[in-house]
Design an enzyme around this catalytic site. Structure first.
Site, PDB file in Angstrom:
ATOM      1  N   HIS A   1      15.051 -22.901  -5.458  1.00 57.33           N
ATOM      2  CA  HIS A   1      14.276 -21.887  -6.186  1.00 57.33           C
ATOM      3  C   HIS A   1      13.520 -21.085  -5.136  1.00 57.33           C
ATOM      4  O   HIS A   1      12.532 -21.552  -4.568  1.00 57.33           O
ATOM      5  CB  HIS A   1      13.312 -22.591  -7.162  1.00 57.33           C
TER       6      HIS A   1
ATOM      7  N   ARG B   1       2.580 -18.859   1.632  1.00 60.34           N
ATOM      8  CA  ARG B   1       2.207 -20.258   1.910  1.00 60.34           C
ATOM      9  C   ARG B   1       3.023 -20.805   3.071  1.00 60.34           C
ATOM     10  O   ARG B   1       4.213 -20.511   3.202  1.00 60.34           O
ATOM     11  CB  ARG B   1       2.481 -21.139   0.685  1.00 60.34           C
TER      12      ARG B   1
ATOM     13  N   LYS C   1       0.922 -13.125 -17.354  1.00 60.42           N
ATOM     14  CA  LYS C   1       2.251 -12.660 -17.769  1.00 60.42           C
ATOM     15  C   LYS C   1       2.497 -13.198 -19.162  1.00 60.42           C
ATOM     16  O   LYS C   1       2.123 -14.343 -19.459  1.00 60.42           O
ATOM     17  CB  LYS C   1       3.330 -13.206 -16.831  1.00 60.42           C
TER      18      LYS C   1
ATOM     19  N   ASN D   1       1.652 -17.122 -19.096  1.00 61.36           N
ATOM     20  CA  ASN D   1       1.563 -17.678 -17.748  1.00 61.36           C
ATOM     21  C   ASN D   1       0.339 -17.045 -17.097  1.00 61.36           C
ATOM     22  O   ASN D   1       0.388 -15.910 -16.624  1.00 61.36           O
ATOM     23  CB  ASN D   1       2.850 -17.343 -16.988  1.00 61.36           C
TER      24      ASN D   1
ATOM     25  N   HIS E   1       7.523 -26.192  -9.996  1.00 63.18           N
ATOM     26  CA  HIS E   1       8.688 -25.394 -10.431  1.00 63.18           C
ATOM     27  C   HIS E   1       9.644 -26.257 -11.236  1.00 63.18           C
ATOM     28  O   HIS E   1      10.840 -25.968 -11.322  1.00 63.18           O
ATOM     29  CB  HIS E   1       9.493 -24.808  -9.242  1.00 63.18           C
TER      30      HIS E   1
ATOM     31  N   VAL F   1      14.392 -14.186  -4.671  1.00 60.57           N
ATOM     32  CA  VAL F   1      15.142 -14.124  -3.409  1.00 60.57           C
ATOM     33  C   VAL F   1      16.518 -14.770  -3.584  1.00 60.57           C
ATOM     34  O   VAL F   1      17.546 -14.203  -3.188  1.00 60.57           O
ATOM     35  CB  VAL F   1      14.346 -14.822  -2.276  1.00 60.57           C
ATOM     36  N   GLY F   2      16.542 -15.926  -4.198  1.00 62.44           N
ATOM     37  CA  GLY F   2      17.804 -16.656  -4.368  1.00 62.44           C
ATOM     38  C   GLY F   2      18.822 -15.885  -5.186  1.00 62.44           C
ATOM     39  O   GLY F   2      20.025 -15.932  -4.905  1.00 62.44           O
ATOM     40  N   GLU F   3      18.342 -15.150  -6.189  1.00 62.27           N
ATOM     41  CA  GLU F   3      19.274 -14.421  -7.061  1.00 62.27           C
ATOM     42  C   GLU F   3      19.725 -13.097  -6.453  1.00 62.27           C
ATOM     43  O   GLU F   3      20.776 -12.574  -6.829  1.00 62.27           O
ATOM     44  CB  GLU F   3      18.607 -14.144  -8.423  1.00 62.27           C
TER      45      GLU F   3
ATOM     46  N   GLU G   1      12.207 -19.305 -16.882  1.00 60.40           N
ATOM     47  CA  GLU G   1      11.165 -20.275 -17.216  1.00 60.40           C
ATOM     48  C   GLU G   1      10.568 -19.986 -18.589  1.00 60.40           C
ATOM     49  O   GLU G   1      10.196 -20.900 -19.310  1.00 60.40           O
ATOM     50  CB  GLU G   1      10.078 -20.258 -16.133  1.00 60.40           C
TER      51      GLU G   1
ATOM     52  N   ASP H   1       7.003  -9.625   0.861  1.00 63.00           N
ATOM     53  CA  ASP H   1       8.059  -9.221  -0.060  1.00 63.00           C
ATOM     54  C   ASP H   1       9.391  -9.185   0.694  1.00 63.00           C
ATOM     55  O   ASP H   1       9.516  -8.503   1.707  1.00 63.00           O
ATOM     56  CB  ASP H   1       7.731  -7.850  -0.644  1.00 63.00           C
TER      57      ASP H   1
END
Ligand code: ADP
Length: 402
Positions: free
Chosen positions: A211, A244, A20, A13, A183, A334-336, A387, A285
């Site tokens: 996400h 963003r 990554k 990535n 995504h 964040v979601g997790e 991913e 963050d």
């Protein structure tokens, strides 16, 4: 020669200044190694490599992505894995924008590279970096097939009404202006994991997937097919993100140009890099924002409120679009991890059949889990995205067809 890596996929990535990577087996999901090179082409570049339970960080000049992959290959060699001879099945590349051309994982060839390059105008911040990663991997691992997996692919079948901007049709068509969505690899993977968790066919489920990472997007998925998503022609539209802005009145862009005298590149930087949570409170963050809120910081609280407001707006819209919702799922950093965001995003919706169980929501874990109460008619879940695994699997499928 290492046998452990035989049949594994190297997933890359490549960002503009980062790379990554992960080496994993798509069938068993076993991760053999992963790493990240940062500040490529800049002062203070470094690379972190993790393999066999050992993590090494090294600061060194990394003038380009080629140098980063070369250094990673030497880390692999130190662990007895020569990537050139290990029998890798594929190198799988995350490519952000597939434009109107690519909506399936695609074996990379000279022609495919030329086309990804041609559509780079649609994603000038992303596709050129992805291409540099592709070229570097091809020159360093010439015998391993490379596959591109596009972030836009899953949303290729968005209904026209959701994909079309209300602007002059001729202008839109000439310049490939439509909503592509991003995504997609994550939204598709997570929606399939939701079906597996609920032990129901994905085709029977109406889902909302949220996400929420540094980049953030929402999608509405009916029977496994997306019917709407929050990102648009670029990953700038939609939710409030780390840096963003998400949705804006396009008139603001003209105003910034005419009145604030900002040029197009300055506006691009402002909206992509200096907006969102960072623009609102100086931090992007989420952990830092949560700490600031706990310490009584008013700016961080206001930024958080804008973030949650936008998220709820999309959830509401997608509930109406779907008509019936079976599951709402949170994923990504964040979601997790941020239980408070999940609770606030779905607070006071019991009239719509959504009830969060506070104890379940507070539990931490790396596995798919339910956070809704038993009496909630809509299932609310946390499902970790992966991913890299999705890219590895899709790359292996392409190679298997050769
Ligand atoms: P990317 O879009 O870069 O892949 P991630 O999905 O890794 O991003 O998400 C990064 C975000 O997740 C950051 O804002 C980070 O603060 C947030 N995050 C990670 N862990 C936690 C946590 N324990 N609590 C709250 N936020 C977290």
């Amino acid at each position: 020669m290492s046998t452990a890596a035989a049949g594994a996929v190297l997933v890359l990535n490549a960002g503009s200044s980062s790379l990554k990577y992960q080496l994993l087996h798509p069938d068993t999901q076993e991760v053999l190694a992963d790493g990240i090179a940062e500040r490529i082409g800049d002062e203070g570049s470094s690379i972190t490599h993790e393999q066999d339970g050992e993590e090494i960080t090294e600061s060194l000049p990394l003038p380009d992505h080629h140098a980063a992959i070369e250094r990673a290959m030497r880390f692999f060699a130190d662990h007895g894995t020569d990537l050139r001879t290990a029998g890798l099945r594929a190198v799988g590349h995350r490519v952000v924008h597939g434009g109107r051309t690519f909506y399936r994982p695609t074996l990379i060839s000279v022609e495919v590279i030329a086309e990804i390059s041609r559509i780079s105008t649609l994603a000038p911040l992303h596709n050129p970096a992805n291409l540099i990663g592709i070229e570097a991997a091809r020159s360093l691992l010439p015998d391993v097939p490379s596959v591109a997996v596009f972030d836009t692919a899953f949303f290729h079948s968005l209904p026209d009404a959701a994909a079309t901007y209300a602007i002059d049709r001729g202008v839109a068509s000439l310049h490939a202006i439509r909503r592509y969505g991003f995504h997609g690899t994550s939204h598709e993977y997570v929606s399939e994991q939701v079906a597996a968790f609920l032990d129901r066919p994905v085709g029977d489920l109406n889902q909302i997937v949220l996400h929420l990472g540094n980049g953030a997007s929402a999608s509405a998925i009916a029977g496994g097919r997306p019917i709407d998503t929050s990102m648009g022609m670029t990953p700038l539209e939609g939710l409030v993100m780390g840096t963003r802005s998400g949705d804006l009145d396009p008139g603001i862009v003209m105003h910034l140009n005419r009145v604030a005298k900002l040029g197009v590149d300055q506006i691009d930087t402002l909206l992509n890099k200096q907006s969102g949570l960072r623009g609102l409170c100086g931090e992007y963050d989420f952990r830092a924002i949560t700490e600031k809120i706990a310490a009584g910081d008013d700016g961080a609280r206001k930024a958080y409120d804008v973030y949650i407001h936008r998220l709820r707006r999309y959830i509401g819209a997608y509930m109406i679009e779907l008509g019936r919702v079976d599951a709402i799922t949170f994923t990504a950093g964040v979601g997790e991890n941020a239980a408070g965001v999940r609770a606030d995003a779905l607070a006071d919706l019991q009239n719509y059949g959504i009830i969060i169980d506070d104890e379940r929501n507070a539990l931490r874990g790396k596995h798919a889990r339910r956070i809704s109460a038993d009496e909630s008619t809509i299932e609310v879940l946390v499902v970790p995205t992966n991913e890299e695994l999705a890219i590895a699997r899709q790359s292996a499928e392409v190679v298997a067809e050769l």
